[in-house]
Design a protein around this motif. Structure first.
Motif, short mmCIF file in Angstrom:
data_model
loop_
_atom_site.label_atom_id
_atom_site.label_comp_id
_atom_site.label_asym_id
_atom_site.label_seq_id
_atom_site.Cartn_x
_atom_site.Cartn_y
_atom_site.Cartn_z
N GLU A 45 67.64 14.18 55.60
CA GLU A 45 67.86 12.68 55.82
C GLU A 45 66.69 12.42 56.55
O GLU A 45 66.07 13.36 57.44
CB GLU A 45 69.23 12.73 56.54
N HIS A 46 66.45 11.09 56.68
CA HIS A 46 65.36 10.49 57.47
C HIS A 46 63.88 11.06 56.90
O HIS A 46 63.00 10.82 57.70
CB HIS A 46 65.32 11.03 58.96
N GLY A 47 63.77 11.83 55.82
CA GLY A 47 62.60 12.00 55.08
C GLY A 47 62.18 13.47 55.94
O GLY A 47 60.79 13.53 55.66
N MET A 48 62.86 14.16 56.20
CA MET A 48 62.33 15.16 56.99
C MET A 48 61.82 16.31 55.78
O MET A 48 62.79 16.78 55.09
CB MET A 48 63.35 16.01 57.82
N PRO A 49 60.67 16.93 55.90
CA PRO A 49 60.25 17.67 54.85
C PRO A 49 60.85 19.10 55.03
O PRO A 49 60.77 19.41 56.23
CB PRO A 49 58.85 17.68 54.80
N TYR A 50 61.07 19.92 53.92
CA TYR A 50 61.38 21.31 54.22
C TYR A 50 60.99 22.23 53.18
O TYR A 50 60.90 21.95 52.09
CB TYR A 50 62.95 21.56 54.38
N LEU A 51 60.90 23.76 53.48
CA LEU A 51 60.39 24.58 52.47
C LEU A 51 61.71 25.44 52.62
O LEU A 51 62.18 25.76 53.65
CB LEU A 51 59.40 25.38 52.71
N ALA A 52 62.35 25.67 51.38
CA ALA A 52 63.63 26.76 51.42
C ALA A 52 63.29 27.82 50.60
O ALA A 52 62.80 27.79 49.59
CB ALA A 52 64.75 25.69 50.92
N LEU A 53 63.87 28.96 51.37
CA LEU A 53 63.57 30.06 50.54
C LEU A 53 64.76 31.25 50.92
O LEU A 53 65.37 31.23 51.97
CB LEU A 53 62.20 30.80 50.69
N GLY A 54 64.67 32.19 50.05
CA GLY A 54 65.73 33.30 50.28
C GLY A 54 67.15 32.98 49.66
O GLY A 54 67.17 31.85 49.18
N SER A 55 68.15 33.64 50.04
CA SER A 55 69.58 33.57 49.77
C SER A 55 70.51 34.04 50.80
O SER A 55 70.06 34.78 51.76
CB SER A 55 69.95 34.17 48.64
N GLY A 56 71.78 33.30 50.82
CA GLY A 56 72.65 33.65 51.83
C GLY A 56 73.06 32.40 52.89
O GLY A 56 73.08 31.31 52.34
N ARG A 57 73.76 32.76 53.83
CA ARG A 57 74.00 31.64 54.75
C ARG A 57 72.82 30.72 55.31
O ARG A 57 71.77 31.36 55.42
CB ARG A 57 74.65 32.32 56.00
N PRO A 58 73.22 29.35 55.42
CA PRO A 58 71.81 28.65 55.82
C PRO A 58 71.36 28.74 57.03
O PRO A 58 72.06 29.24 57.98
CB PRO A 58 72.41 27.25 55.65
N LEU A 59 70.08 28.77 57.35
CA LEU A 59 69.33 28.87 58.69
C LEU A 59 68.45 27.84 58.81
O LEU A 59 67.46 27.94 57.84
CB LEU A 59 68.81 30.56 58.74
N ALA A 60 68.51 27.08 59.58
CA ALA A 60 67.59 25.87 59.88
C ALA A 60 66.31 26.63 60.95
O ALA A 60 66.72 26.90 62.00
CB ALA A 60 68.18 24.66 60.61
N PHE A 61 65.32 26.67 60.55
CA PHE A 61 64.13 27.06 61.18
C PHE A 61 63.13 25.67 61.42
O PHE A 61 62.43 25.23 60.59
CB PHE A 61 63.26 27.98 60.53
N LEU A 62 63.26 25.39 63.09
CA LEU A 62 62.61 24.07 63.18
C LEU A 62 61.20 24.56 63.83
O LEU A 62 60.95 25.49 64.64
CB LEU A 62 63.14 23.69 64.28
N VAL A 63 60.18 24.38 62.75
CA VAL A 63 58.71 24.69 62.98
C VAL A 63 58.12 24.23 64.22
O VAL A 63 58.37 23.46 64.93
CB VAL A 63 57.96 24.40 61.65
N TRP A 64 57.11 25.00 64.33
CA TRP A 64 55.94 24.75 65.52
C TRP A 64 55.41 23.34 65.39
O TRP A 64 55.58 22.89 64.16
CB TRP A 64 55.01 25.93 65.38
N PHE A 65 54.68 23.02 66.39
CA PHE A 65 53.93 21.74 66.25
C PHE A 65 52.58 21.75 65.17
O PHE A 65 52.08 22.80 64.94
CB PHE A 65 53.27 21.34 67.58
#
Length: 299
Positions: A45-65
């Motif tokens: 939502e809001h156009g936030m780009p993401y890369l997703a990888l792996g499997s299992g429970r979701p984990l949100a990794f908020l990247v560095w600047f």
């Protein structure tokens, strides 16, 4: 922080000195790793780009600047995938960048609210969150304002506010670039501790600066100014989320005292400081990876 940008540029310079056969072998290994981990990209939502990888429970990794809000490409993409690979063995990792078009006057609370919307809509339940450097600022604001979104929180190479030297370096960089001037060299003093190496790196970064300019300098500046105003000094006690604060004792952006105050101010906070680890080095430190996995899978 500008330190992540500088670290990436220096790494690229180093990689460029490798022989062609080794480059080819490395590229093949990186492609195989990405395929093995099932890397995909998309937008929240809001156009936030993401890369997703792996499997299992979701984990949100908020990247560095990063100068741009977009997903990384080329060798920077490969480097991010390599960094996230150990986490992706246990989780479906979503490496989330900021939303595009940050308007002037945006606050860290505004940015955290967009992240909360995105995570609620995508997952529909609280998720584990790791915030690194500037991503850690967002993660802490998210836990303070939207506790229903965060199950467990890891704050890595970040704290309850910017240290003064990091704030000045980041602001000088963003204001210079937004005005059409070269600015990458402003971050040298919070990235390289050796005066000799800093003197060598400064002109190199001045030359390289045009190659890493953001597509939306005004939006990047608005984001930086939002983090300038970020300060949870009086609100850490409101964050009940179990939180692990990690950092290196050689971090030039955040002091150990900042890490300590952050952890001590949290009702369910715990601190681990790694001897010899720098601001960006702590992100890849095997000790940090093991501690994050143990913390997030404790139950």
């Amino acid at each position: 922080m500008t330190s992540e940008v500088i670290d990436a540029v220096i790494s690229a310079r180093h990689c460029g000195n490798q022989s062609r056969p080794r480059d080819l072998e490395s590229d093949m290994a990186k492609t195989a790793l990405a395929s093995e981990l099932g890397v995909v990209e998309g937008t929240l939502e809001h156009g936030m780009p993401y890369l997703a990888l792996g499997s299992g429970r979701p984990l949100a990794f908020l990247v560095w600047f990063t100068p741009d809000f977009a997903n990384p490409t080329g060798w920077m993409r490969a480097a991010m995938i390599k960094t996230l690979a150990p986490l992706a063995e246990r989780f479906r990792v979503y490496a989330v960048n900021r939303a595009p078009g940050t308007p002037a006057g945006t606050t860290m609370a505004d940015i955290a609210a967009r992240h909360a919307d995105a995570l609620r809509i995508e997952f529909g339940e609280p998720v584990d969150v790791i915030g690194v450097s500037s991503g850690g600022s967002i993660a802490l604001q998210l836990a303070a304002d939207h506790p229903d979104v965060v199950r467990r929180l890891v704050v890595l190479s970040s704290g309850y506010r910017l240290d003064p030297n990091a704030l000045v370096a980041q602001r000088n960089y963003a204001e210079a670039v937004a005005a059409g001037r070269r600015g990458l060299h402003h971050g040298v003093d919070i990235t390289i501790k050796s005066p000799v190496l800093a003197a060598l790196a400064r002109p190199l970064l001045w030359l390289v600066d045009p190659l890493v300019r953001p597509k939306d300098p005004a939006g990047m500046l608005a984001y930086v100014r939002a983090e300038d105003g970020f300060d949870l000094t009086g609100r850490l006690g409101e964050i009940d989320t179990p939180t692990l604060v990690l950092g290196g004792d050689r971090d030039a952006c955040y002091s150990v005292e900042n890490f300590r105050r952050t952890a001590e101010g949290l009702p369910n906070g715990r601190l681990i400081v790694y001897p010899g680890a720098s601001h960006t080095g702590a992100v890849k430190d095997p000790r940090a990876v093991a501690d994050m996995l143990n913390f997030l899978t404790a139950d």
